[in-house]
Design an enzyme around this catalytic site. Structure first.
Site, PDB file in Angstrom:
ATOM      1  N   ASN A 140      -6.786   0.550  -2.994  1.00 39.61           N
ATOM      2  CA  ASN A 140      -7.721   1.105  -1.989  1.00 39.61           C
ATOM      3  C   ASN A 140      -7.204   2.434  -1.451  1.00 39.61           C
ATOM      4  O   ASN A 140      -6.875   2.590  -0.281  1.00 39.61           O
ATOM      5  CB  ASN A 140      -7.973   0.108  -0.857  1.00 39.61           C
ATOM      6  CG  ASN A 140      -6.716  -0.303  -0.115  1.00 39.61           C
ATOM      7  OD1 ASN A 140      -5.617  -0.264  -0.672  1.00 39.61           O
ATOM      8  ND2 ASN A 140      -6.854  -0.690   1.134  1.00 39.61           N
ATOM      9  N   ASP A 158       2.214  -7.036   2.499  1.00 34.11           N
ATOM     10  CA  ASP A 158       1.012  -6.272   2.836  1.00 34.11           C
ATOM     11  C   ASP A 158       1.414  -5.009   3.617  1.00 34.11           C
ATOM     12  O   ASP A 158       0.777  -4.651   4.604  1.00 34.11           O
ATOM     13  CB  ASP A 158      -0.010  -7.113   3.616  1.00 34.11           C
ATOM     14  CG  ASP A 158      -1.347  -6.391   3.776  1.00 34.11           C
ATOM     15  OD1 ASP A 158      -1.565  -5.361   3.111  1.00 34.11           O
ATOM     16  OD2 ASP A 158      -2.188  -6.872   4.567  1.00 34.11           O
ATOM     17  N   HIS A 179       0.862  -1.191   0.000  1.00 34.87           N
ATOM     18  CA  HIS A 179       0.000   0.000   0.000  1.00 34.87           C
ATOM     19  C   HIS A 179       0.894   1.236   0.000  1.00 34.87           C
ATOM     20  O   HIS A 179       1.563   1.506   0.991  1.00 34.87           O
ATOM     21  CB  HIS A 179      -0.913   0.006   1.227  1.00 34.87           C
ATOM     22  CG  HIS A 179      -1.857  -1.165   1.271  1.00 34.87           C
ATOM     23  ND1 HIS A 179      -3.104  -1.127   0.691  1.00 34.87           N
ATOM     24  CD2 HIS A 179      -1.714  -2.419   1.760  1.00 34.87           C
ATOM     25  CE1 HIS A 179      -3.705  -2.311   0.850  1.00 34.87           C
ATOM     26  NE2 HIS A 179      -2.879  -3.110   1.496  1.00 34.87           N
ATOM     27  N   HIS A 233      -2.844 -12.547   1.421  1.00 31.57           N
ATOM     28  CA  HIS A 233      -2.474 -12.681   2.847  1.00 31.57           C
ATOM     29  C   HIS A 233      -3.235 -13.763   3.614  1.00 31.57           C
ATOM     30  O   HIS A 233      -4.005 -13.478   4.523  1.00 31.57           O
ATOM     31  CB  HIS A 233      -2.576 -11.335   3.576  1.00 31.57           C
ATOM     32  CG  HIS A 233      -3.798 -10.502   3.254  1.00 31.57           C
ATOM     33  ND1 HIS A 233      -5.076 -11.007   3.208  1.00 31.57           N
ATOM     34  CD2 HIS A 233      -3.906  -9.184   2.968  1.00 31.57           C
ATOM     35  CE1 HIS A 233      -5.908 -10.023   2.913  1.00 31.57           C
ATOM     36  NE2 HIS A 233      -5.223  -8.922   2.759  1.00 31.57           N
ATOM     37  N   ASP A 287      -8.740  -5.119  -2.642  1.00 43.04           N
ATOM     38  CA  ASP A 287      -8.033  -5.353  -1.374  1.00 43.04           C
ATOM     39  C   ASP A 287      -8.396  -4.334  -0.301  1.00 43.04           C
ATOM     40  O   ASP A 287      -8.533  -3.145  -0.562  1.00 43.04           O
ATOM     41  CB  ASP A 287      -6.519  -5.351  -1.562  1.00 43.04           C
ATOM     42  CG  ASP A 287      -5.818  -5.675  -0.250  1.00 43.04           C
ATOM     43  OD1 ASP A 287      -6.257  -6.632   0.410  1.00 43.04           O
ATOM     44  OD2 ASP A 287      -4.880  -4.971   0.125  1.00 43.04           O
ATOM     45  N   HIS A 328      -8.925 -10.298  -1.214  1.00 44.98           N
ATOM     46  CA  HIS A 328      -8.793 -10.216   0.249  1.00 44.98           C
ATOM     47  C   HIS A 328      -9.969 -11.023   0.798  1.00 44.98           C
ATOM     48  O   HIS A 328     -11.109 -10.537   0.797  1.00 44.98           O
ATOM     49  CB  HIS A 328      -8.875  -8.729   0.626  1.00 44.98           C
ATOM     50  CG  HIS A 328      -8.960  -8.432   2.082  1.00 44.98           C
ATOM     51  ND1 HIS A 328      -8.084  -7.608   2.719  1.00 44.98           N
ATOM     52  CD2 HIS A 328      -9.832  -8.841   3.026  1.00 44.98           C
ATOM     53  CE1 HIS A 328      -8.397  -7.510   3.999  1.00 44.98           C
ATOM     54  NE2 HIS A 328      -9.466  -8.248   4.205  1.00 44.98           N
ATOM     55  N   ARG A 353      -0.325   4.273  -0.700  1.00 43.48           N
ATOM     56  CA  ARG A 353      -1.184   5.367  -0.188  1.00 43.48           C
ATOM     57  C   ARG A 353      -1.346   6.555  -1.120  1.00 43.48           C
ATOM     58  O   ARG A 353      -1.827   7.600  -0.684  1.00 43.48           O
ATOM     59  CB  ARG A 353      -0.685   5.863   1.174  1.00 43.48           C
ATOM     60  CG  ARG A 353      -0.551   4.778   2.250  1.00 43.48           C
ATOM     61  CD  ARG A 353      -1.843   4.022   2.500  1.00 43.48           C
ATOM     62  NE  ARG A 353      -1.749   3.200   3.717  1.00 43.48           N
ATOM     63  CZ  ARG A 353      -2.554   2.181   3.962  1.00 43.48           C
ATOM     64  NH1 ARG A 353      -3.502   1.836   3.095  1.00 43.48           N
ATOM     65  NH2 ARG A 353      -2.431   1.487   5.069  1.00 43.48           N
TER      66      ARG A 353
HETATM   67 ZN   LIG Z   1      -5.939  -7.008   2.347  1.00 44.42          ZN
END
Ligand SMILES: [Zn+2]
Length: 462
Positions: A100, A336, A68, A238, A158, A185, A70
């Site tokens: 996300n 992750d 991620h 994950h 995710d 996910h 961001r």
């Molecule tokens: Zn996830």
């Protein structure tokens, strides 16, 4: 005479390239950003610098397919520059970022924005995933074809999970049509409810709301059935639960196009960690305590750096993940990496966001828990960070074949060091491994023949 650009001769290392079943002492010659040759006693053209890799492992640049970064919208937590710097320090030459964000990466325009910014500010290669549904709301499909044209390497919601099985079926049909894997996910919301940790002994002792392993396993089972029905490649993200590994193992035997990944926190820690360091080291931490020497790292009860999604699970689940990694059921390792600001994590356990950083600790933790314990060969571990994720996502990466991009990681499997969050390149400091003694460390990371990070200057001018 012109000095060759992005050219380098790495000498004397142990070269491990699982894609070519190569594991032997050798030199690696990089010319103009591409792998030119791998072999013994190579000589380089005039002006090419040498890198002394004696005593080190030289392998294809590591790939983390679950990160991620961001961007856009949450740059207080991380941005493309800081996230990719953390990746380089961890030995990673390619990362795959999750959609996300704010807004979600669910249109071709946002994909283009991230790719453009990554090309400018990224220290390592950034591959982009697109959302499966608009705004990751799980209701209406995102324009999958448009996302593919814009260059996504997979689609995923995710952080969320499509609950409607018919919608997920349609997503798989589109993904198959556009030759994109679907990363999921795995989480059934009706079983997760408002849980904050694994449902078991420790959630009862601590008085925290738990969610059971079954919440993941139900969706893994659903994904196996849909992969079989549609022929789409579904990749389960994950994995944390023993039942998920058993389901995957059985499905793969039947040739279902299903795969899985595991993150170090799920195969290093257990839910006992939420009860504090003392409980963890006494209950489930004995093997890892040996690496720590006399002083065991300490953390309090209800430490929000032990809150992630999916949650840390029981010792039995952890053992199943380790077995799944050892027998090849789980073929990919990733972090992750989920940065969050201090002020977000410094709240009561119930209110903290899920997730921890991981790019700078994942290689060492994987080596410690898988290779140094003799569960996995070094080559098999490297495959899970290189050729396996490259194959899943159709990336022309993860190999030292002649002509390939010269993305190379050099690491010292014996180097012992202490991870301190304040030294991390990530903008965020939310790691449960602060103060841990780790064994194994990247010493140099090269992207297209250019050293983007190195511990010290090991270059010797020719
Ligand atoms: Zn996830």
């Amino acid at each position: 005479m012109l000095t060759p650009m992005n050219s380098l001769l790495l000498t004397g290392g142990r070269v491990v390239d699982p894609a070519n079943h190569f594991d032997s002492p050798a030199d690696v010659l990089i010319i103009d950003g591409k792998i030119s040759a791998v072999g013994k006693n190579l000589s380089a053209p005039n002006g090419v610098e040498r890198f002394d890799a004696k005593g080190k492992i030289v392998c294809p640049g590591l790939i983390d397919l679950h990160v991620h970064l961001r961007e856009p919208g949450q740059t207080a937590k991380e941005n493309l520059a800081t996230g990719t710097t953390a990746a380089a320090r961890g030995g990673f030459t390619s990362v795959v970022c999750m959609p996300n964000t704010v807004p979600a990466i669910d249109t071709a325009g946002t994909v283009a924005l991230i790719r453009e910014r990554a090309a400018r500010e990224g220290v390592v290669n950034v591959f982009v995933t697109g959302a499966i549904t608009k705004n990751i709301a799980g209701e209406e499909l995102a324009p999958v074809g448009g996302l593919k044209s814009a260059g996504v390497v997979a689609i995923t919601d995710d952080g969320h999970c499509i609950q409607n099985n018919e919608l997920m079926r349609h997503a798989c049909q589109y993904a198959k049509m556009f030759d994109l894997p679907v990363m999921d996910h795995c989480q059934d919301y009706s079983l997760v409810t408002d849980g904050v940790m694994h449902e078991g002994y420790w959630s009862t002792v601590l008085g925290l709301r738990g969610w059971p392993s079954a919440a993941e396993e139900v969706i893994v089972a659903r994904n196996i059935l849909l992969a079989e029905l549609t022929g789409a490649k579904i990749h389960c993200q994950h994995l944390s639960a023993a039942g998920s590994v058993a389901l995957l193992r059985e499905a793969k035997k039947r040739g279902v196009p299903i795969s899985g990944e595991a993150c170090p926190h799920h195969f290093v820690l257990t839910d006992a960690a939420v009860a504090g360091s003392e409980k963890f080291w006494n209950a489930d931490g004995k093997v890892l305590a040996k690496f720590q020497g006399d002083e065991l790292p300490e953390w309090p009860k209800y430490d929000t750096n032990c809150k992630m999604n999916p949650p840390l699970r029981s010792a039995k689940d952890r053992e199943a993940i380790l077995e799944g990694l050892a027998d090849g059921t789980i073929e990919i390792l990733c972090s992750d990496h989920a940065p969050h600001c201090d002020y977000e994590k410094e709240v009561e356990f119930d209110y903290a966001p899920f997730g921890i950083t991981g790019l700078e600790t994942e290689l060492a933790l994987s080596l410690m828990q898988l290779v140094q314990t003799k569960r996995l060969s070094l080559a098999d571990l490297i495959a899970k960070f290189t050729v396996n994720p490259a194959r899943l996502l159709n990336l022309s990466k993860g190999t030292l074949s002649a002509g390939a991009d010269a993305d190379v990681t050099v690491f010292d499997p014996d180097s012992e060091w202490i991870f301190r969050v304040e030294d991390s390149a990530s903008k965020s400091k939310n790691s449960p491994f602060n103060g841990w003694k780790l064994k194994g460390k990247a010493v140099a990371t090269m992207v297209a023949g250019k050293i983007v990070w190195s511990e010290k200057n090991e270059l010797v001018s020719a």
